[in-house]
Enzyme design. Structure first.
Site, mmCIF file in Angstrom:
data_model
loop_
_atom_site.group_PDB
_atom_site.id
_atom_site.type_symbol
_atom_site.label_atom_id
_atom_site.label_comp_id
_atom_site.label_asym_id
_atom_site.label_seq_id
_atom_site.Cartn_x
_atom_site.Cartn_y
_atom_site.Cartn_z
ATOM 1 N N GLY A 17 -82.531 55.352 11.497
ATOM 2 C CA GLY A 17 -81.053 55.785 11.069
ATOM 3 C C GLY A 17 -80.269 55.961 12.328
ATOM 4 N NE ARG A 18 -73.771 57.797 11.604
ATOM 5 C CZ ARG A 18 -73.610 58.117 10.019
ATOM 6 N NH1 ARG A 18 -74.500 58.687 9.439
ATOM 7 N NH2 ARG A 18 -72.590 57.840 9.497
ATOM 8 C CB ILE A 19 -81.070 60.823 14.567
ATOM 9 C CG1 ILE A 19 -80.100 61.704 14.209
ATOM 10 C CG2 ILE A 19 -82.112 61.759 15.585
ATOM 11 C CD1 ILE A 19 -80.374 62.937 13.577
ATOM 12 N NE ARG A 72 -85.644 54.376 2.709
ATOM 13 C CZ ARG A 72 -84.384 55.036 2.103
ATOM 14 N NH1 ARG A 72 -84.712 55.257 0.835
ATOM 15 N NH2 ARG A 72 -83.242 55.414 2.688
ATOM 16 N NE ARG A 116 -83.958 69.698 7.135
ATOM 17 C CZ ARG A 116 -82.839 69.681 8.267
ATOM 18 N NH1 ARG A 116 -83.225 69.771 9.476
ATOM 19 N NH2 ARG A 116 -81.732 69.806 7.884
ATOM 20 C CD GLU A 137 -87.173 75.582 10.849
ATOM 21 O OE1 GLU A 137 -86.156 75.687 10.905
ATOM 22 O OE2 GLU A 137 -87.821 74.472 10.927
ATOM 23 C CG HIS A 144 -84.271 73.918 13.505
ATOM 24 N ND1 HIS A 144 -85.033 73.739 12.162
ATOM 25 C CD2 HIS A 144 -83.381 72.805 13.831
ATOM 26 C CE1 HIS A 144 -84.115 72.958 11.675
ATOM 27 N NE2 HIS A 144 -83.405 72.448 12.570
ATOM 28 N N GLY A 192 -82.153 71.623 17.560
ATOM 29 C CA GLY A 192 -81.772 70.228 17.758
ATOM 30 C C GLY A 192 -80.279 69.993 17.964
#
Length: 317
Positions: free
Chosen positions: A155-157, A178, A236, A265, A283, A285
């Site tokens: 995806g974008r990331i 996918r 995640r 977490e 975390h 990010g």
């Protein structure tokens, strides 16, 4: 004026933007909302701006009397919200994509470099007084130039990570997704995660959380990886079987791992903390002020549009 609850303290610029449009209540605690708090929020507010670990599961929506009509999530990931249950109660869910892309990709690169070059291990050695000086075979790690990065989730990331790896370090890019992606860099799509793992020198996980990806990465994937390879997770925590990861790191099945998220977490297993070949970040990010401000502004804009009778720009479908 619509009444809005913001579930955690946010940058003051975001609070001010929300207050320009709404009657705003800011919850002072930095900890996740408890079930009773979430139910009260649904009953007492027209909208809620929740975030990670505010677990609006199906049980929270049971019963009636919901005044709330929108959950404007602060963050791109929304697996902590049962979107179907919210929709069944007439509650719209939105998120904040776009604002997090580059910052999250940068953290992925931080982890790749730290794990491959053993940076965390080296700093601990130096700070602990164990460094005896430079020598030719000291702490030899993995050179990234010309290596293959395998990205799970394009995806974008994932695409932002691919660009950094390819154009910044000359890495070959393979990916598992996918569907085929129309990319502006050379990349090969693999048929399975295991096939990708077998070819990559660095495996990066960049998929959304949720039931469909729970424990997507387990012992089979780690066993398919090369012994010198490194595993990176910025998606995640529960996408990875943490027990299997610890076993792979302990036994030398893989060379190292860099993690920004964890299965339970904020609890991190002592066995994982004890491993020298694991780089562990809390975390981070999107942990930059301008990024958190941009995320908050997107959430506020979703709220503003919704209560103005317009379609929120980032509605979750």
């Amino acid at each position: 004026m619509s009444r809005i609850l913001i579930s955690r303290p946010l940058p003051q610029t975001v609070i001010a933007a929300a207050e320009a449009h709404f009657d705003v209540e800011v919850r002072e605690s930095t900890l996740p909302m408890k079930p009773g708090e979430m139910r009260a929020a649904l009953a007492l507010h027209d909208g809620v701006l929740p975030t990670l670990r505010d677990d609006f599961d199906a049980g929270i929506f049971e019963g009636g009397g919901h005044r709330c009509k929108i959950l404007a999530n602060f963050g791109v990931g929304y697996n902590h919200i049962d979107v179907a249950a919210a929709r069944a109660r007439g509650i719209t869910v939105t998120n904040t994509p776009g604002a997090v892309t580059d910052a999250t990709a940068d953290i992925a690169m931080t982890l790749i470099l730290m794990s491959a070059r053993r940076a965390g291990e080296g700093e601990r050695m130096l700070r602990g007084g164990g460094w005896e000086g430079w020598h030719p075979t000291q702490m030899l790690g993995l050179h990234l130039g010309g290596k293959t990065v395998g990205i799970v989730g394009m995806g974008r990331i994932g695409q932002a990570i691919a660009k950094r790896c390819h154009y910044g370090f000359g890495m070959k890019v393979i990916y598992q997704n996918r569907s085929e992606k129309d990319l502006d860099l050379p990349a090969e799509r693999m048929e399975s995660v295991e096939a990708l793992a077998a070819r990559a020198d660095v495996v990066v996980l960049a998929v959304p959380g949720g039931p469909a990806t729970h424990h997507l990465i387990g012992a089979e994937v780690f066993e398919a990886m090369q012994p010198h390879a490194h595993f990176i997770n910025i998606s995640r925590g529960d996408v990875v079987d943490e027990t299997a990861l610890i076993a792979a790191l302990k036994s030398g099945v893989i060379a190292g791992a860099g993690l920004d998220v964890y299965e339970f977490e904020p609890k991190v297993p002592p066995a994982l903390i004890a491993l020298e070949n694991a780089v562990l970040l809390p975390h981070l990010g999107t942990a930059a002020l301008e990024v958190r401000e941009a995320m908050g502004m997107l959430a506020v804009e979703n709220l503003r549009a919704f209560f103005a009778g317009d379609a929120p720009p980032n509605a979750v479908t």
